[in-house]
Structure formats: structure tokens, C-alpha cells
Design an enzyme around this catalytic site. Structure first.
Site, PDB file in Angstrom:
ATOM      1  CB  CYS A 193      49.848  52.251  35.579  1.00  0.00           C
ATOM      2  SG  CYS A 193      49.169  51.856  37.161  1.00  0.00           S
ATOM      3  N   GLY A 223      52.552  46.871  32.843  1.00  0.00           N
ATOM      4  CA  GLY A 223      51.558  46.304  33.737  1.00  0.00           C
ATOM      5  C   GLY A 223      50.897  45.115  33.090  1.00  0.00           C
ATOM      6  CG  ASN A 261      51.947  55.563  34.965  1.00  0.00           C
ATOM      7  OD1 ASN A 261      52.801  55.927  34.186  1.00  0.00           O
ATOM      8  ND2 ASN A 261      52.203  54.710  35.932  1.00  0.00           N
ATOM      9  N   GLY A 262      50.941  56.266  38.277  1.00  0.00           N
ATOM     10  CA  GLY A 262      51.675  56.965  39.333  1.00  0.00           C
ATOM     11  C   GLY A 262      51.180  56.513  40.681  1.00  0.00           C
ATOM     12  CE1 TYR A 288      63.773  45.766  33.619  1.00  0.00           C
ATOM     13  CE2 TYR A 288      62.336  46.717  35.285  1.00  0.00           C
ATOM     14  CZ  TYR A 288      62.712  45.642  34.504  1.00  0.00           C
ATOM     15  OH  TYR A 288      62.045  44.462  34.593  1.00  0.00           O
TER      16      TYR A 288
END
Ligand code: SF4
Length: 486
Positions: free
Chosen positions: A16, A42, A121-122, A262
Site C-alpha cells: 500500500c 500498489g 498501510n501495513g 527495494y
């Protein structure tokens, strides 16, 4: 949807990206641009919620890219107002591969003191237990997303205002969360006590914004002010500015070290340093740890590029674009069969034969997940006439799944979970294969003494198996954590 990376099925995927803004004219335009800059986090779907004093809350949620959905005047005019939040996602817990539009965030709740929308997000690691409890107590869930628990917990809280209800809700939640939320007038940002996922604060004119990464501030011309701290909640009102407090018990930070390797964009700033510079430092560290005689250092594009440059600078071996990525691959070739997938690598990447022929080549990639792509690339390089192929990997072996908001294959599908480095070298049939050490990675991200054994400075569970938060739902489903003694 086409993946962000040509080998997304052989990469870990951030699930996300979130963005919010308050105090600007036509907030939705800023949110759309911010989400566009976060699209690498995302690509499956996105959503925006705004509030206008006269027209109330409005929302739009769509499958696909931001640029395909949130550019038409029809959609954007339906999202008026000076405050808005948005979310881009891959499929998250509960709905992998079969997402319904009801799973697309932001989620919205109507409370007695007014409405609120949240984007998360998570991953909530105790979501199953929370969901069971909430359903037993009468909550009616609309989606299969773990994030919806937050709205229901807020609805049950007895606090007087929405920020306090959010605090209440988030105290019950375990795992990793960076959240942006909004009421009619307030933009709210929260990071979990360990600060696993990123969240940054920016200023634009008289307004303020929150984003997963600084690259989303850059695109709208906002000034990067600072990172939201682990465990911090900011409540932002266009008139009064930013109020900050720390509602959770303070704990040592455990930011995701893979963001440096990354997930984050190389032009973002993390921990006061550009991600690009960190990746270059990782390449330098890798060259010190695992030198090899060769003629060329080539990145696996695009994510291996900064580390390959670092490796080349440190080793003195010339850098070359030995593999060229076709930037214009569409969705046509993304099919689920193994045969097409294998072909897909050739369609998306081509070896620069004139450079490679007769050379001993060092290939630098950011990670090895399943290993299927590494094998394919090695074959392409050998087919082009390379004399030797040496892989150098800018992260330690990925041997454990992530439960904190990153899509990882099951443990047995991770090459490093079932093979030693020597076995992987044989399996990939390369002349050598070396991963950066955990200590080397920590040094490259700025920890000069390496990794603290007693209290690691980052989350590195996908490499070490040491999970900073017990993934309760997964343990309940039979996942075995590494015994402490190992
Ligand atoms: S397990 Fe790995 S990918 Fe997940 S948060 Fe930790 S370091 Fe990041």
C-alpha cells in the site's frame, strides 16, 4: 493489472501507499498526484475520499492505475473540497487475488460526532481475533480487509472525538500500521509504536500533507518537513497547524529495512538520506564483502541499478547496462501460466549482446525470492555469450515471510528457506552467488557498528526470522516462528 516490476511474481511486494492533504483548493487533484507518485507501492486499485463544507464527504474507488482513473474531469469533479486522503493497494490480508471493490480503501465510517475516513498501510497481525470479537459484539463488516477493524473499533470507543477514538482503536491493534485519516476538518496521521512502515509530513502553501514517501511530496511541490515518528499521532487542522502526541507506550523503533533495499523509490528520503545513496552504499558494502574477478558489473533493471553502481565504484570493475528493460510492456503478456511467465522475462528484458559476449559478468539484483527469475536471467546472459555469471544480491537471503504489509510467498516457496547459499548457487547454475550479510546491510543503511544482536535497530524478520511483533493470526493458523536459540 500489470506489475510494477517486470518480475513482480518473483519479488516481495509492498502492499500500500497512502497520501492525505488539508488546506488546499481541490484537494483531490493533489491526492491523485501523490498517489500517482506512490503507484509502485500498489497497482491493483486506488481510492480517494474528500470533504467539502457544502457537499459533505465524497469518495471514488477504482481498480487499476491512478492515471487511468483519477484524471477524468467526471471523477475529479465528483471529489470537491479542501481536504482529502487516498490509498493505492495490492491485495492485502483476506482477499489476495480476488479483491472486491468493497476491499478498496479509504474506508469510511459515520459516527455520532461526524464522519471519518481512513487509509492504512501495513498489516494488522491480530485482525482475525479482533474481527471475531467485533462480529460477536454486533459489528457488520463490509469488506474482508484487516484495516476495516479500525473503523469498527472506533465505532465502539466511548471517547468524545474522532482522534481520541482512533487512539483507542489503534491501542487494540497489533502489527504494522501507518494510517492517514480525515474528519470534516482534520487530517490525521499515525505510525505504529515500532514505526515499521513509513509516513512523512510535508507543507504545501498554507496546507499540509502526509505521504508514505517523500517522492509524493515532490510531485506536488510540497516541502518535506520530517518523518512522523514511531508511535506518533499528528492531528492537522488548516488553521491551527500540526498537533503532535504519542499515545502508545514508547518502544525501540523497528523500521522495515527492506524499504531501503527495494520498496521505496530511489528518489525518496529515508532516515535523512536518499534511498539511492543507501542503495549505492549497499553495493559498495557487497563489493567489499564479496569481491570477484570479472569484466563488467550489470544491474538487473531497474531495482538493482544503484547497488550495481556502488559495486562498480568500490571494485573498479566497469559498470554497464548489460540488460535493457522494455519500458513499454503492457498487460497483454501477464498471464498466470508458468510457460508465459517464463517467456515474459524475455519479453520484458533483453540482453545487450554486444556488451556481454565473451565477458565475465557480475549481475547485481536487489533480492532473490523464488529464484525463478534469477535462473532465467542467467540463461539469457549465457545465451548472449557471457563467459561467467556471478550473482551479487543487495539483501541477505529472504528466508521468512513478512506479516507486516508486504506480500510474500509462503515460506516453502522462498528459495532461501529451503536451500543454503551453496545449494542455491548450484540450483541457479551460476559461477558464484553471494548475498550481502545482515551486518553489511546495517552498515550500509548507516549503522556503523552493524546489527545489534540484543535489540536490532530495524525490522529484518524476512532475513532473520526474528519477528518484532508476534504474528498472532499466523501462529494461530500453524505458522512456526524460529526458536529463540536458533
Ligand atoms: S519482515 Fe522484511 S519486508 Fe516485512 S517489515 Fe520486516 S524487513 Fe520489511
Amino acid at each position: 493489472m500489470p506489475p510494477a516490476h517486470p518480475f513482480d511474481d518473483d519479488k516481495l511486494r509492498e502492499e500500500c501507499g497512502i497520501f492525505g492533504v488539508v488546506g488546499v483548493k481541490d484537494a483531490a487533484n493533489f491526492v491523485a498526484l501523490g498517489l500517482h507518485a506512490l503507484q509502485h507501492r500498489g497497482q491493483e486499485a486506488g481510492g480517494i475520499v474528500t470533504h467539502d463544507p457544502e457537499l459533505g464527504f465524497n469518495s471514488a474507488r477504482r481498480f487499476g492505475y491512478v492515471r487511468d482513473n483519477f484524471t477524468s474531469s467526471d471523477v475529479m469533479e465528483s471529489l470537491p473540497g479542501p481536504i482529502g486522503i487516498g490509498h493505492v493497494r495490492y491485495s492485502t490480508a483476506g482477499s489476495k487475488g480476488q479483491t472486491a471493490i468493497r476491499d478498496v480503501q479509504p474506508f469510511f465510517g459515520e459516527f455520532s460526532m461526524g464522519g471519518a475516513a481512513i487509509a492504512h498501510n501495513g498489516n494488522i497481525t491480530n485482525a482475525n481475533a479482533l474481527r471475531r470479537e467485533l462480529i460477536e459484539r454486533g459489528s457488520i463488516f463490509q469488506s474482508s480487509s484487516d484495516s476495516e477493524c479500525i473503523i469498527h473499533l472506533m465505532a465502539r470507543s466511548l471517547q468524545r472525538n474522532i482522534p481520541e477514538r482512533m487512539e483507542d482503536a489503534l491501542r487494540r491493534v497489533e502489527g504494522a500500521f501507518s494510517v492517514v485519516a480525515m474528519t470534516r476538518t482534520k487530517l490525521i496521521g499515525v505510525r505504529d509504536p515500532l514505526g515499521v512502515r513509513p509516513l512523512v509530513l510535508g507543507k504545501i502553501g498554507d496546507g499540509w500533507c502526509l505521504a508514505s514517501e517523500t517522492c509524493a511530496l515532490d510531485i506536488i511541490g510540497a516541502e518535506f518537513l520530517r518523518e512522523i515518528e514511531p508511535g506518533e499521532m499528528v492531528v492537522i487542522n488548516a488553521q491551527n497547524g500540526v498537533e503532535s502526541h504519542f499515545p502508545f507506550r514508547r518502544q525501540p523503533s523497528k523500521f522495515c529495512i527492506f524499504e531501503h533495499v527495494y520498496f521505496s523509490r530511489p528518489d525518496s528520503i529515508l532516515g535523512g538520506r536518499s534511498v539511492y545513496e543507501t542503495r549505492e552504499a549497499i553495493g559498495r558494502e557487497l563489493a567489499k564483502e564479496s569481491p570477484v574477478d570479472a569484466d563488467l558489473v550489470c544491474p538487473v533493471p531497474d531495482s538493482g541499478t544503484p547497488a550495481a553502481i556502488g559495486y562498480s565504484l568500490e571494485s573498479g570493475i566497469p559498470y554497464a547496462m548489460g540488460i535493457i528493460r522494455n519500458q513499454y510492456m503492457g498487460r497483454t503478456f501477464i498471464e498466470p501460466t508458468e510457460q508465459i511467465r517464463n517467456m515474459g522475462v524475455r519479453l520484458k528484458l533483453n540482453v545487450n549482446r554486444a556488451l556481454i559476449e565473451g565477458k565475465r559478468v557480475i549481475l547485481v539484483d536487489d533480492s532473490v525470492v523464488r529464484g525463478t527469475t534469477s535462473r532465467k536471467i542467467k540463461e539469457m546472459i549465457l545465451d548472449a555469450g557471457a563467459k561467467e555469471v556471478h550473482f551479487r544480491i543487495a539483501s541477505p537471503p529472504t528466508a521468512w515471510p513478512c506479516f507486516y504489509g508486504v506480500d510474500t510467498p509462503q515460506r516453502e516457496k522462498l528459495l532461501a528457506a529451503t536451500m543454503t547459499e551453496e545449494e542455491m548457487t548450484k540450483h541457479l547454475a551460476v559461477d558464484s552467488l553471494k548475498f550481502i550479510s545482515l551486518d553489511g546491510l546495517y552498515r550500509a543503511v548507516g549503522e556503523s557498528q552493524g546489527r545489534s544482536k540484543d535489540c536490532p535497530q530495524y525490522c529484518d524478520a524476512c532475513f532473520s526470522g526474528e519477528y518484532p511483533v508476534t504474528p498472532a493470526d499466523m501462529v494461530e493458523q500453524g505458522f512456526k516462528m524460529q526458536p529463540a536459540a536458533e
